[in-house]
Design an enzyme around this catalytic site. Sequence first.
Site, mmCIF file in Angstrom:
data_model
loop_
_atom_site.group_PDB
_atom_site.id
_atom_site.type_symbol
_atom_site.label_atom_id
_atom_site.label_comp_id
_atom_site.label_asym_id
_atom_site.label_seq_id
_atom_site.Cartn_x
_atom_site.Cartn_y
_atom_site.Cartn_z
ATOM 1 N N GLU A 103 0.835 -1.198 0.000
ATOM 2 C CA GLU A 103 0.000 0.000 0.000
ATOM 3 C C GLU A 103 0.873 1.254 0.000
ATOM 4 O O GLU A 103 1.913 1.296 0.658
ATOM 5 C CB GLU A 103 -0.884 0.021 1.250
ATOM 6 C CG GLU A 103 -1.879 -1.114 1.267
ATOM 7 C CD GLU A 103 -2.736 -1.131 2.526
ATOM 8 O OE1 GLU A 103 -3.859 -1.627 2.450
ATOM 9 O OE2 GLU A 103 -2.286 -0.645 3.574
ATOM 10 N N CYS A 116 3.311 8.398 1.475
ATOM 11 C CA CYS A 116 3.796 7.464 2.486
ATOM 12 C C CYS A 116 4.165 6.158 1.779
ATOM 13 O O CYS A 116 3.305 5.487 1.225
ATOM 14 C CB CYS A 116 2.687 7.265 3.508
ATOM 15 S SG CYS A 116 3.132 6.155 4.826
ATOM 16 N N CYS A 123 6.705 -7.009 7.953
ATOM 17 C CA CYS A 123 7.848 -6.528 8.741
ATOM 18 C C CYS A 123 8.170 -7.579 9.799
ATOM 19 O O CYS A 123 7.272 -8.181 10.381
ATOM 20 C CB CYS A 123 7.519 -5.191 9.418
ATOM 21 S SG CYS A 123 8.900 -4.538 10.392
ATOM 22 N N CYS A 127 6.314 -5.067 16.283
ATOM 23 C CA CYS A 127 5.875 -4.123 17.321
ATOM 24 C C CYS A 127 4.434 -4.486 17.690
ATOM 25 O O CYS A 127 3.623 -4.813 16.825
ATOM 26 C CB CYS A 127 5.979 -2.686 16.822
ATOM 27 S SG CYS A 127 7.684 -2.256 16.404
ATOM 28 N N CYS A 130 1.284 -2.824 15.882
ATOM 29 C CA CYS A 130 1.405 -2.527 14.453
ATOM 30 C C CYS A 130 0.820 -3.649 13.604
ATOM 31 O O CYS A 130 1.225 -4.814 13.731
ATOM 32 C CB CYS A 130 2.878 -2.314 14.091
ATOM 33 S SG CYS A 130 3.142 -2.139 12.320
ATOM 34 N N GLU A 174 10.317 -1.971 7.718
ATOM 35 C CA GLU A 174 11.383 -1.214 8.393
ATOM 36 C C GLU A 174 12.438 -0.878 7.329
ATOM 37 O O GLU A 174 13.197 -1.756 6.903
ATOM 38 C CB GLU A 174 11.973 -2.063 9.524
ATOM 39 C CG GLU A 174 13.257 -1.537 10.115
ATOM 40 C CD GLU A 174 13.203 -0.092 10.565
ATOM 41 O OE1 GLU A 174 12.358 0.269 11.383
ATOM 42 O OE2 GLU A 174 14.044 0.698 10.074
ATOM 43 N N SER A 227 10.767 5.927 15.943
ATOM 44 C CA SER A 227 9.542 5.456 16.606
ATOM 45 C C SER A 227 9.870 5.106 18.054
ATOM 46 O O SER A 227 10.363 4.023 18.331
ATOM 47 C CB SER A 227 9.003 4.237 15.864
ATOM 48 O OG SER A 227 8.597 4.630 14.578
ATOM 49 N N LEU A 228 9.573 6.026 18.938
ATOM 50 C CA LEU A 228 10.000 5.881 20.335
ATOM 51 C C LEU A 228 8.942 5.134 21.159
ATOM 52 O O LEU A 228 9.203 4.072 21.702
ATOM 53 C CB LEU A 228 10.268 7.279 20.905
ATOM 54 C CG LEU A 228 11.044 7.362 22.198
ATOM 55 C CD1 LEU A 228 12.402 6.713 22.074
ATOM 56 C CD2 LEU A 228 11.214 8.833 22.605
ATOM 57 N N CYS A 347 -1.176 6.681 6.735
ATOM 58 C CA CYS A 347 0.238 6.367 6.819
ATOM 59 C C CYS A 347 0.631 5.695 8.132
ATOM 60 O O CYS A 347 0.139 6.030 9.185
ATOM 61 C CB CYS A 347 0.959 7.684 6.706
ATOM 62 S SG CYS A 347 2.601 7.473 6.222
HETATM 63 N N1 SAH Z 1 9.159 0.554 10.539
HETATM 64 C C1 SAH Z 1 9.272 1.957 10.621
HETATM 65 C C2 SAH Z 1 8.432 2.708 9.593
HETATM 66 C C3 SAH Z 1 7.065 2.172 9.321
HETATM 67 S S1 SAH Z 1 5.890 2.328 10.631
HETATM 68 C C4 SAH Z 1 8.972 2.434 12.030
HETATM 69 O O1 SAH Z 1 8.541 1.636 12.851
HETATM 70 O O2 SAH Z 1 9.234 3.600 12.296
HETATM 71 C C5 SAH Z 1 5.544 4.079 10.588
HETATM 72 C C6 SAH Z 1 4.972 4.619 11.887
HETATM 73 O O3 SAH Z 1 3.638 4.160 12.128
HETATM 74 C C7 SAH Z 1 5.788 4.209 13.092
HETATM 75 O O4 SAH Z 1 5.997 5.297 13.947
HETATM 76 C C8 SAH Z 1 4.889 3.192 13.730
HETATM 77 O O5 SAH Z 1 5.195 3.025 15.068
HETATM 78 C C9 SAH Z 1 3.522 3.766 13.474
HETATM 79 N N2 SAH Z 1 2.424 2.790 13.646
HETATM 80 C C10 SAH Z 1 2.450 1.476 13.388
HETATM 81 N N3 SAH Z 1 1.256 0.917 13.683
HETATM 82 C C11 SAH Z 1 0.456 1.903 14.131
HETATM 83 C C12 SAH Z 1 -0.903 1.957 14.565
HETATM 84 N N4 SAH Z 1 -1.680 0.869 14.590
HETATM 85 N N5 SAH Z 1 -1.397 3.148 14.953
HETATM 86 C C13 SAH Z 1 -0.631 4.258 14.904
HETATM 87 N N6 SAH Z 1 0.655 4.273 14.485
HETATM 88 C C14 SAH Z 1 1.199 3.105 14.111
HETATM 89 FE FE1 SF4 Z 2 7.811 -2.951 11.629
HETATM 90 FE FE2 SF4 Z 2 7.581 -0.293 12.025
HETATM 91 FE FE3 SF4 Z 2 5.457 -1.946 12.306
HETATM 92 FE FE4 SF4 Z 2 7.422 -2.018 14.104
HETATM 93 S S1 SF4 Z 2 6.051 -0.263 13.676
HETATM 94 S S2 SF4 Z 2 6.418 -3.800 13.166
HETATM 95 S S3 SF4 Z 2 9.188 -1.658 12.818
HETATM 96 S S4 SF4 Z 2 6.561 -1.520 10.432
#
Ligand code: SAH
Ligand code: SF4
Length: 367
Positions: A103, A116, A123, A127, A130, A174, A227-228, A347
């Site tokens: 996407e 985006c 991935c 996380c 996610c 990632e 992504s903290l 995004c």
């Molecule tokens: N892997 C990378 C980039 C892709 S995720 C990363 O983790 O930074 C992009 C952003 O979307 C990250 O900050 C991630 O933590 C956030 N994200 C993922 N799932 C989410 C959700 N369900 N709701 C809100 N933000 C989310």
């Molecule tokens: Fe991968 Fe980013 Fe999703 Fe974590 S938040 S599972 S690093 S895509």
Amino acid sequence: MAESSPQKKPLPSKHNLGDADYNQLVSFFASIGENRFRAQQLLQWVHQRGITNFTSMTDFPKKLRERLSQEAEIVFPEIVMTKTSKDGTLKWLIRLSHGDIIETVYIPEPKRGTLCVSSQVGCSLNCSFCATGKQGFNRNLTMAEIIGQVWLASRELEPQNLPLTNVVMMGMGEPLLNFDPAVSAMSLMLSDYAYGLSKYRVTLSTSGLVPQMKKLGQLSPVALAVSLHAPNDSLRNVLVPINAHYPLNELMAVCRDYFKDEPRRKVMFEYVMLDGINDQPEHAKGLIKLLKGMKAKVNLIPFNPFIGTAYQTSPKKVIEDFQNILVNANIITTVRKTRGEDEGGACGQLVGKVTDKIRRVKPDVKQ
Ligand code: SAH
Ligand code: SF4
């Protein structure tokens, strides 16, 4: 009796020049005895005019056009479906080779437009909040598949006069675990021969892979988002499991140094707001401590729920209170507007369609 057909020899596969960045094209043209400025011309044809057919590249000599047509090709993925949200957000489902679907999302705003972009199918980092992570990892995108998303979006947006001013590597995957293709694709986003975007407007988002972040800082001038999601290791280990490999002291040390030669640039910290999990005043205070003395900005992201998750989005008031605590400590803090909600999230919350190929692999984190 039917005659058996003679075995056909497979055609030699052509060289996909859509998979090459500027330096790789310079080498390619050198290898066939051509001048380096052909690289620049090719990029302009492909990325600025949208032409992928060598015969239409009229400033190439006829002989070269014929040779390229025989030996090379320019292939990008294709759009299989466009979804438009009420707020104008566009989401494209894009088919890659072997039928994988990713996407790409376009978010229009007054005077700018953000794309985006995805870097992997699925991935491996898992996380806990996610949707992409929940699907496991399928494969890395090629450079042509990453820049191809920008190419496809440009072709779609231009006729509608919609600007493409910003790219965020915040789609599926990632990007730092697909390092070379991601860096090459971003080099074309910045190149004046291709998309000519400002380095301040191309952002790589990472979950915090320390060695790759250091390498990125040396190779690419793009903006960095980290992504903290938690102010301490015990909570971050649960939300972002890669934290067990690269704990906060190591991560914050790279972030502190990241733009040391450009005093005005700041690392952006993303923080997903999970109801009752990481959204309390004590978490905000922990964050202030963690960011003390750093050039940082914080983006609070309301959690986007998906089927099967136990997490819930923090109430609006809780997000506002959290933001106020950070702002009062002089930390620039924004709240991400939720966009494209009627089309399954925008995004950073992309789901994709890879559930038929679930495969979780051990991340190759020590690159
Ligand atoms: N892997 C990378 C980039 C892709 S995720 C990363 O983790 O930074 C992009 C952003 O979307 C990250 O900050 C991630 O933590 C956030 N994200 C993922 N799932 C989410 C959700 N369900 N709701 C809100 N933000 C989310
Ligand atoms: Fe991968 Fe980013 Fe999703 Fe974590 S938040 S599972 S690093 S895509």
